[in-house]
Write an enzyme that holds these catalytic residues in place. Structure first.
Site, short mmCIF file in Angstrom:
data_model
loop_
_atom_site.label_atom_id
_atom_site.label_comp_id
_atom_site.label_asym_id
_atom_site.label_seq_id
_atom_site.Cartn_x
_atom_site.Cartn_y
_atom_site.Cartn_z
CE LYS A 112 -5.97 -1.36 1.26
NZ LYS A 112 -6.69 -2.19 1.61
CE LYS A 119 -2.82 -2.12 3.53
NZ LYS A 119 -3.18 -2.13 4.92
#
Ligand SMILES: [Zn+2]
Length: 345
Positions: A266, A210
């Protein structure tokens, strides 16, 4: 003039410039011609639907993610039936437990809520649905920390060991894939060795990478039991700096070296270039992108306010994520997207 250009292009077909002179309209003659020449096409089989299942059994709309609802275990079964019927092959399971504790030890309870979810869904759907378990300490700690820490320092080994124990419990209950979300160094190594030790060699690890982002905020509100914002360690300690693609690739390298089978990038929209980088460097590793809660909310709200058509924007974003190099996309719009894809065939 155009005729002359084409003739001269044909005349020197050995020349590389011929490609630049070719008329692109030929390939756009019809909708089916456009489909035919596509190098890839998004299909329901690319999608993964994240679900929030509550231990207290309460069902209601998630305030920070309009259009999405918390599910009880029974309603999760119904939703998963829809998922299967629409040709979506997997769900990412987020369990919302009734009570959390200081050190996440409730995660190790025999027949804890997460185990009940996996047992029930596996019994119901068998191999028709891939069950992915999102694993992070914040699911269990009262302060909602993702990692163990001491004086602001992430305790990688202690966190990794705990994640390994939780992974083995979820695998035993029926999870097909373990997705560690804590982002600590060594988490994949610990989980892989715990799974192998306990006899779950065939359970895959799908690690999250992330970048630090405000786009996670609606999700945190959905997973936070109290109304107070998360306290404790700064999230930038375990996510990567969005500006620094080298830091991101270091984390990818580390997790793949520790035998991650797949990776999840993400948020998706702010990291399309990083998806492509990973794809080029590791063509054999399946890549998922997570269209996270903030991206979902942007699409939803722009549609609700009438600024844009939600469905068109949804498909544009999903197709751009696919084009960037992903094999799978996690999206809260998975059910709508699957229906739209079916209609568009
Ligand atoms: Zn977490």
């Amino acid at each position: 003039m155009a005729e002359t250009t084409l003739k001269s292009a044909r005349a020197c077909c050995e020349c590389k410039d011929v490609l630049q002179m070719r008329l692109t309209t030929r390939l756009k003659r019809s909708r089916q011609m456009v489909r035919l020449v596509r190098p890839h096409e998004l299909v329901p089989g690319d999608l993964i639907y994240p679900i929030f299942v509550r231990e207290d059994g309460r069902r209601f709309g998630i305030p920070s993610m309009r259009g999405q609802s918390y599910l009880s275990l029974e309603s999760a079964v119904k939703t998963c039936r829809q998922v299967v019927d629409l040709g979506v092959p997997a769900v990412m399971v987020f369990g919302v437990v009734k009570k959390k504790d200081t050190d996440a030890s409730i995660a190790l309870r025999k027949n804890g809520f997460h185990s009940q979810i996996f047992r029930r869904l596996k019994r119901e759907f068998g191999d028709d649905l891939v069950l992915i378990s999102n694993i992070c300490l914040c699911d269990y700690t009262a302060e909602e920390f993702c990692v163990y820490s001491e004086k602001g320092k992430v305790l990688n080994e202690k966190t990794g060991e705990m994640l390994g124990k939780i992974a083995a419990i979820h695998a035993e209950a029926g999870a097909d894939v373990i997705a560690p979300a804590a982002m600590c160094d060594g988490q994949v190594r610990h989980i892989r060795s715990a799974l192998d030790r306990e006899g779950f060699e065939d359970v895959a690890v799908m690690t999250y990478i992330k970048t630090d982002s405000c786009l996670f905020q609606p999700f945190f509100e959905a997973m936070t039991l109290s109304k107070t914002p998360r306290r404790g360690i700064d999230s930038s300690k375990f996510r990567t700096d969005i500006i620094n693609e080298k830091m991101f690739m270091q984390k990818v390298d580390l997790d793949i070296s520790e035998e991650a089978d797949m990776i999840i990038i993400k948020p998706a929209l702010t990291n399309l270039d990083l998806i492509l980088r990973v794809k080029l460097k590791y063509p054999a590793i399946p890549i998922a992108a997570y269209q996270v809660s903030g991206e979902y909310a942007m699409i939803k709200l722009l549609g609700e306010y009438g600024h844009l058509d939600e469905k068109v924007l949804l498909m544009e974003t999903l197709n751009s994520i696919k084009r960037a190099g992903t094999d799978m996309i996690l999206t809260y719009h998975a059910l709508e997207a699957a229906k739209l894809l079916e209609k568009a065939r």
